[in-house]
Design a protein around this motif. Structure first.
Motif, PDB file in Angstrom:
ATOM      1  N   THR A   1      -2.031 -12.066  -2.424  1.00  0.00           N
ATOM      2  CA  THR A   1      -3.285 -11.485  -1.915  1.00  0.00           C
ATOM      3  C   THR A   1      -3.379  -9.975  -2.145  1.00  0.00           C
ATOM      4  N   ARG A   2      -2.404  -9.426  -2.861  1.00  0.00           N
ATOM      5  CA  ARG A   2      -2.358  -7.974  -3.030  1.00  0.00           C
ATOM      6  C   ARG A   2      -3.592  -7.422  -3.735  1.00  0.00           C
ATOM      7  N   LYS A   3      -4.122  -8.177  -4.696  1.00  0.00           N
ATOM      8  CA  LYS A   3      -5.291  -7.699  -5.437  1.00  0.00           C
ATOM      9  C   LYS A   3      -6.522  -7.621  -4.554  1.00  0.00           C
ATOM     10  N   ILE A   4      -6.554  -8.432  -3.487  1.00  0.00           N
ATOM     11  CA  ILE A   4      -7.653  -8.371  -2.527  1.00  0.00           C
ATOM     12  C   ILE A   4      -7.417  -7.243  -1.531  1.00  0.00           C
ATOM     13  N   GLY A   5      -6.189  -7.174  -1.024  1.00  0.00           N
ATOM     14  CA  GLY A   5      -5.854  -6.190  -0.005  1.00  0.00           C
ATOM     15  C   GLY A   5      -6.064  -4.756  -0.439  1.00  0.00           C
ATOM     16  N   ARG A   6      -5.863  -4.465  -1.726  1.00  0.00           N
ATOM     17  CA  ARG A   6      -5.984  -3.093  -2.199  1.00  0.00           C
ATOM     18  C   ARG A   6      -7.424  -2.565  -2.143  1.00  0.00           C
ATOM     19  N   PHE A   7      -8.387  -3.469  -1.921  1.00  0.00           N
ATOM     20  CA  PHE A   7      -9.788  -3.046  -1.833  1.00  0.00           C
ATOM     21  C   PHE A   7     -10.302  -2.993  -0.395  1.00  0.00           C
ATOM     22  N   LEU A   8      -9.424  -3.203   0.570  1.00  0.00           N
ATOM     23  CA  LEU A   8      -9.801  -3.013   1.967  1.00  0.00           C
ATOM     24  C   LEU A   8      -9.902  -1.511   2.256  1.00  0.00           C
ATOM     25  N   PRO A   9     -10.700  -1.120   3.252  1.00  0.00           N
ATOM     26  CA  PRO A   9     -10.969   0.313   3.445  1.00  0.00           C
ATOM     27  C   PRO A   9      -9.738   1.182   3.668  1.00  0.00           C
ATOM     28  N   ASP A  10      -8.788   0.723   4.480  1.00  0.00           N
ATOM     29  CA  ASP A  10      -7.621   1.564   4.742  1.00  0.00           C
ATOM     30  C   ASP A  10      -6.667   1.597   3.557  1.00  0.00           C
ATOM     31  N   GLN A  11      -6.496   0.449   2.881  1.00  0.00           N
ATOM     32  CA  GLN A  11      -5.600   0.404   1.724  1.00  0.00           C
ATOM     33  C   GLN A  11      -6.126   1.294   0.597  1.00  0.00           C
ATOM     34  N   ALA A  12      -7.436   1.240   0.367  1.00  0.00           N
ATOM     35  CA  ALA A  12      -8.033   2.055  -0.686  1.00  0.00           C
ATOM     36  C   ALA A  12      -8.106   3.517  -0.278  1.00  0.00           C
ATOM     37  N   GLY A  13      -8.551   3.767   0.932  1.00  0.00           N
ATOM     38  CA  GLY A  13      -8.739   5.142   1.386  1.00  0.00           C
ATOM     39  C   GLY A  13      -7.460   5.952   1.476  1.00  0.00           C
ATOM     40  N   SER A  14      -6.363   5.317   1.851  1.00  0.00           N
ATOM     41  CA  SER A  14      -5.096   6.040   1.992  1.00  0.00           C
ATOM     42  C   SER A  14      -4.567   6.560   0.664  1.00  0.00           C
ATOM     43  N   LYS A  15      -5.110   6.071  -0.429  1.00  0.00           N
ATOM     44  CA  LYS A  15      -4.696   6.531  -1.761  1.00  0.00           C
ATOM     45  C   LYS A  15      -4.953   8.028  -1.938  1.00  0.00           C
TER      46      LYS A  15
END
Length: 256
Positions: free
Chosen positions: A199-213
């Motif tokens: 599910t990593r490819k989905i999780g990376r587009f969640l707001p916190d996962q993406a924003g923390s970049k």
């Protein structure tokens, strides 16, 4: 009612609710305290790394490890800013005084977002400097490439977390329901989706996962994320914009 009076009114509401100030203070304490502790522990871990591994060490991002806990308080702040009016029934009085619901909503969110950003900005700089002091010989300077962007990005990230919570609470119109949904998403669902291979490819587009970049200066080894720091922040902005838009439409169409 003139927009200036609405802004002043919303500032008075936020200032008069004790819990909003408390949650912002806790966001700062959690972010700074946990960031310092993890930086202190990471100093020993960095010392054990080989020169090759140290190329992928990110002292800046390490000092911001406390945001994982600090964002909890920011979520509560965002929920309380909007949800307090629904839980007390004051929303009817507020909308009677300010019939233009867009003016009412975005004045409230604008004032709260500005307050959150000011607190987050001070917090991010303090967190960075204390974290780098704890890292000792492995510290980085604010003048190094990408570092200032990450520090300011930390403040933007924390602010957007709060604003996203405001949007969701406007949609749900209940502080308890909002917290009951947001907390599991950010502290259970997002980490699971982001760390499980399937599910990593989905999780990376969640707001916190993406924003923390935006807080990263050094990309992790074998990083396959298809966006950079600003791309991640842009994805988070889309989530926030959608939450605010839907919240506005709900507020506009439903009775208080």
């Amino acid at each position: 009612m003139h927009a200036g009076y609405v802004l002043k009114s919303e500032w008075t509401k936020i200032r008069s609710v004790r819990s909003t100030g408390t949650t912002l203070a806790l966001a700062a304490v959690f972010t700074i305290g946990l960031g310092f502790l993890i930086s202190l522990l990471s100093k020993n871990e960095f010392a054990k790394m080989s020169a090759a591994d140290l190329r992928f060490a990110d002292p800046t991002f390490t000092s911001f490890a406390g945001t994982s806990l600090g964002q909890l308080a920011m979520i509560v702040f965002g929920v309380m800013v909007v949800g307090n009016e629904y839980s007390t029934g004051m929303i009817r009085t507020s909308l009677a005084a300010v019939p233009r619901r867009g003016t009412f909503l975005f004045s409230k969110i604008g004032i709260a977002a500005l307050l959150a950003f000011l607190v987050a900005l001070v917090t991010s700089f303090v967190t960075f400097f204390l974290g780098q002091a704890a890292l000792g010989d492995y510290k980085v300077s604010l003048s190094e490439p990408g570092v200032l962007r990450a520090v300011i990005g930390c403040a933007l990230y924390m602010t957007l977390i709060a604003v996203f919570a405001m949007g969701v609470t406007t949609i749900l119109r209940s502080p308890m329901l909002s917290l009951g949904i947001l907390m599991p998403i950010f502290f259970l669902l997002a980490p699971i989706l982001g760390n499980v291979e399937a599910t990593r490819k989905i999780g990376r587009f969640l707001p916190d996962q993406a924003g923390s970049k935006i807080m990263e200066v050094v990309a992790p080894e074998n990083d396959t994320v298809p966006y950079g720091p600003w791309g991640g922040l842009a994805i988070m902005l889309v989530w926030v914009a959608v939450a605010l838009l839907v919240g506005y439409l709900v507020l506009k169409k439903r009775d208080a």
